[in-house]
Design an enzyme around this catalytic site. Structure first.
Site, PDB file in Angstrom:
ATOM      1  N   HIS A 123       0.930  -1.184  -0.127  1.00  0.00           N
ATOM      2  CA  HIS A 123       0.017   0.016  -0.074  1.00  0.00           C
ATOM      3  C   HIS A 123       1.028   1.265  -0.126  1.00  0.00           C
ATOM      4  O   HIS A 123       1.931   1.229   0.512  1.00  0.00           O
ATOM      5  CB  HIS A 123      -0.772  -0.037   1.339  1.00  0.00           C
ATOM      6  CG  HIS A 123      -1.816   1.036   1.570  1.00  0.00           C
ATOM      7  ND1 HIS A 123      -1.541   2.160   1.701  1.00  0.00           N
ATOM      8  CD2 HIS A 123      -3.237   1.071   1.366  1.00  0.00           C
ATOM      9  CE1 HIS A 123      -2.742   2.689   1.945  1.00  0.00           C
ATOM     10  NE2 HIS A 123      -3.497   2.049   1.612  1.00  0.00           N
ATOM     11  N   ASP A 200       3.435  -4.490   8.181  1.00  0.00           N
ATOM     12  CA  ASP A 200       2.376  -3.393   7.880  1.00  0.00           C
ATOM     13  C   ASP A 200       1.032  -4.459   8.064  1.00  0.00           C
ATOM     14  O   ASP A 200       0.738  -5.331   7.301  1.00  0.00           O
ATOM     15  CB  ASP A 200       2.284  -2.919   6.458  1.00  0.00           C
ATOM     16  CG  ASP A 200       0.858  -2.325   6.211  1.00  0.00           C
ATOM     17  OD1 ASP A 200      -0.056  -2.301   6.933  1.00  0.00           O
ATOM     18  OD2 ASP A 200       0.785  -1.379   5.003  1.00  0.00           O
ATOM     19  N   GLN A 203      -4.182  -5.046   6.911  1.00  0.00           N
ATOM     20  CA  GLN A 203      -4.746  -6.170   6.371  1.00  0.00           C
ATOM     21  C   GLN A 203      -4.737  -7.489   7.294  1.00  0.00           C
ATOM     22  O   GLN A 203      -5.419  -8.380   7.108  1.00  0.00           O
ATOM     23  CB  GLN A 203      -4.749  -6.298   5.082  1.00  0.00           C
ATOM     24  CG  GLN A 203      -5.183  -5.080   4.462  1.00  0.00           C
ATOM     25  CD  GLN A 203      -6.390  -4.587   4.206  1.00  0.00           C
ATOM     26  OE1 GLN A 203      -7.601  -5.370   4.655  1.00  0.00           O
ATOM     27  NE2 GLN A 203      -6.687  -3.270   3.991  1.00  0.00           N
ATOM     28  N   LYS A 226     -10.010  -0.949  10.791  1.00  0.00           N
ATOM     29  CA  LYS A 226      -9.964  -2.204   9.707  1.00  0.00           C
ATOM     30  C   LYS A 226     -10.233  -3.613  10.825  1.00  0.00           C
ATOM     31  O   LYS A 226     -10.296  -4.603  10.203  1.00  0.00           O
ATOM     32  CB  LYS A 226      -8.527  -2.642   9.133  1.00  0.00           C
ATOM     33  CG  LYS A 226      -8.072  -1.445   8.475  1.00  0.00           C
ATOM     34  CD  LYS A 226      -7.853  -1.243   7.119  1.00  0.00           C
ATOM     35  CE  LYS A 226      -7.348  -0.303   6.348  1.00  0.00           C
ATOM     36  NZ  LYS A 226      -7.827   0.093   5.159  1.00  0.00           N
ATOM     37  N   CYS A 364      -4.742   2.457  -3.754  1.00  0.00           N
ATOM     38  CA  CYS A 364      -3.708   2.886  -2.955  1.00  0.00           C
ATOM     39  C   CYS A 364      -2.473   1.967  -3.100  1.00  0.00           C
ATOM     40  O   CYS A 364      -1.676   1.725  -2.315  1.00  0.00           O
ATOM     41  CB  CYS A 364      -3.859   3.146  -1.494  1.00  0.00           C
ATOM     42  SG  CYS A 364      -5.080   4.291  -1.255  1.00  0.00           S
TER      43      CYS A 364
HETATM   44  N1  PLP Z   1      -1.535  -0.640   4.827  1.00  0.00           N
HETATM   45  C1  PLP Z   1      -2.487  -1.450   3.914  1.00  0.00           C
HETATM   46  C2  PLP Z   1      -2.187  -2.933   3.752  1.00  0.00           C
HETATM   47  C3  PLP Z   1      -3.705  -0.995   3.995  1.00  0.00           C
HETATM   48  O1  PLP Z   1      -4.515  -1.487   3.487  1.00  0.00           O
HETATM   49  C4  PLP Z   1      -4.177   0.438   4.481  1.00  0.00           C
HETATM   50  C5  PLP Z   1      -5.351   0.753   4.496  1.00  0.00           C
HETATM   51  O2  PLP Z   1      -6.185   0.422   3.277  1.00  0.00           O
HETATM   52  C6  PLP Z   1      -3.172   1.038   5.067  1.00  0.00           C
HETATM   53  C7  PLP Z   1      -1.765   0.657   5.192  1.00  0.00           C
HETATM   54  C8  PLP Z   1      -3.319   2.464   5.479  1.00  0.00           C
HETATM   55  O3  PLP Z   1      -4.333   2.402   6.750  1.00  0.00           O
HETATM   56  P1  PLP Z   1      -4.710   3.634   7.303  1.00  0.00           P
HETATM   57  O4  PLP Z   1      -5.468   4.444   6.029  1.00  0.00           O
HETATM   58  O5  PLP Z   1      -5.803   3.400   8.256  1.00  0.00           O
HETATM   59  O6  PLP Z   1      -3.654   4.518   7.861  1.00  0.00           O
END
Ligand code: PLP
Length: 405
Positions: A123, A200, A203, A226, A364
């Site tokens: 992401h 990270d 997910q 999430k 993203c």
């Molecule tokens: N990393 C992953 C794999 C994600 O799916 C997301 C959000 O969709 C993020 C990071 C960013 O999360 P947040 O927008 O809650 O900071």
């Protein structure tokens, strides 16, 4: 199967509504999961009766808020099995957690010519902060690619990770491909070379019970929204040995020990990384969400989610001209796809007319779009409150829309 999906759905009143005259089918869980009643009620009750700023005053409401906030931290610590609460930092979400590490770890440990390794399936939140840091520190960002089926090319680890690599940052589960990465093996390989690893977990947390000590990860980042909690709250788990050596990310109240006009000394962990008034109501909501998930049978959830993903995938594959992106053997409940001749935005808009909420766009994850040479995708992402009947409705809707084009 002892999982009672209709009882679980009752805990999520938002699901029981019509959108554009049709029963809502919420297939956008990877973007934001819905919140159970107990989270909403806990936060409301707290705002109605208790609200006061934390750690700053001696009055009763302030003390109660501080206690609830610190108790939420303990709930998180226990959930991810961190060794101590000092290793649990509240942030606004995964994005802030990763930015914190990229900045502070970068300041402490990254120098000219050093290397940082991510993957091609990240992401943007796990790419851009590292790029910014690399630019600042004169370092180089490298990426481990993935194969066309969505599996990470772990066989390239040894050629990409070198003795200049200072940190590896990798997603637990890809938000686009659904791939579940072999993070335990990657961490152990990285540690053989004394390289720390950030996971990270945005997910990962919705699908797995995380034990940061068993994983031995150095950092694990996730977001409240999430995992059935509120937005605006997230967590950075970090090993004390790193956090102690890293400078603060932001300056302000709470993160200080003593301030004079010429110099400042910093607070102890975790407060050193929590400048300003934190989202304490969010933290309390997150703790309630964690308690909700803890009360469900995790094994049953996993079985249900796996069966659901398999059923959805098989059904979608029956649609001629539908291409699924990412079919790694280890996969979580995310299916990204396109249908020949239909723009993903048109598909998303028309599905919405039928009450079905999916995500459309670049998800993203521009490098994933580039890998497949597409501009956009449609993504359906599932949760334990989705029903198998919803897969049939989704399938029929896609068939109907395809016929229209
Ligand atoms: N990393 C992953 C794999 C994600 O799916 C997301 C959000 O969709 C993020 C990071 C960013 O999360 P947040 O927008 O809650 O900071």
């Amino acid at each position: 199967m002892s999982l009672d999906i209709s009882a679980i759905r009752k805990e999520f009143p938002i699901l029981d509504q019509k959108i554009n005259g049709k029963p809502l089918i919420y297939f956008d869980n990877a973007a934001t999961a819905q919140r159970p009643l107990q989270v909403i009620e806990k936060m409301d009750e707290f705002s109605l009766l208790t609200n006061a700023n934390i750690h700053r005053a001696t009055h009763t409401l302030a003390n109660k808020t501080t206690e609830a906030f610190e108790s939420a931290r303990e709930t998180v610590r226990n959930y991810v099995n961190a060794q101590e609460v000092a290793e649990v930092i509240f942030t606004h979400g995964t994005t802030e957690s990763i930015n914190l590490v990229a900045f502070s770890f970068g300041e402490a440990f990254i120098n000219q010519g050093d290397e940082v390794v991510v993957t091609e399936m990240e992401h943007h939140a796990n790419i851009v902060p590292w790029q910014m840091m690399c630019q600042r520190r004169g370092a180089i960002l490298k990426a481990i690619p993935f194969a066309d089926n969505g599996e990470l090319c772990t066989d390239q680890f040894d050629s990409i990770v070198t003795d200049k690599t200072k940190i590896i940052a990798i997603t637990h589960v890809s938000n686009t491909l659904g791939t579940v990465n072999p993070i335990a093996a990657i961490i152990s390989k990285a540690h053989e070379r004394n390289i720390p690893v950030l996971i990270d977990g945005a997910q990962g947390v919705p699908h797995f019970r995380i034990d940061v000590q068993a994983l031995d990860c150095d950092f694990y980042a996730f977001s409240g929204h999430k995992i059935y909690g509120p937005t605006g709250i997230g967590v950075l788990y970090g090993k004390r040995k790193w956090l102690d050596q890293m400078p603060p990310f932001m300056g302000g109240g709470e993160m200080i020990d003593r301030v004079t006009l010429s110099r400042t000394t910093y607070n102890q962990l975790p407060y050193k990384f929590e400048a300003g008034t934190p989202n304490y109501v969010g933290a309390i909501g997150l703790a309630s969400a964690i308690q909700f998930v803890q009360n469900l049978d995790h094994q049953e959830l996993t079985i249900y989610e796996n069966q659901f993903l398999t059923a959805a995938t098989l059904k979608l594959k029956q649609i001629e001209g539908l291409k699924i992106y990412g079919e790694a053997p280890q996969k979580a409940g995310v299916v990204s796809f396109n249908i020949d001749g239909i723009h993903p935005f048109d598909l998303g808009t028309l599905l919405d007319q039928l009450g079905i909420a999916v995500r459309t766009g670049r998800l993203c994850a521009d490098p994933v779009m580039d890998h497949f040479g597409v501009e956009n995708m449609v993504r359906a992402s599932f949760s334990f409150y989705n029903t198998f009947d919803e897969i049939d409705v989704f399938y029929k809707a896609l068939i109907r829309l395809k016929a229209m084009f």
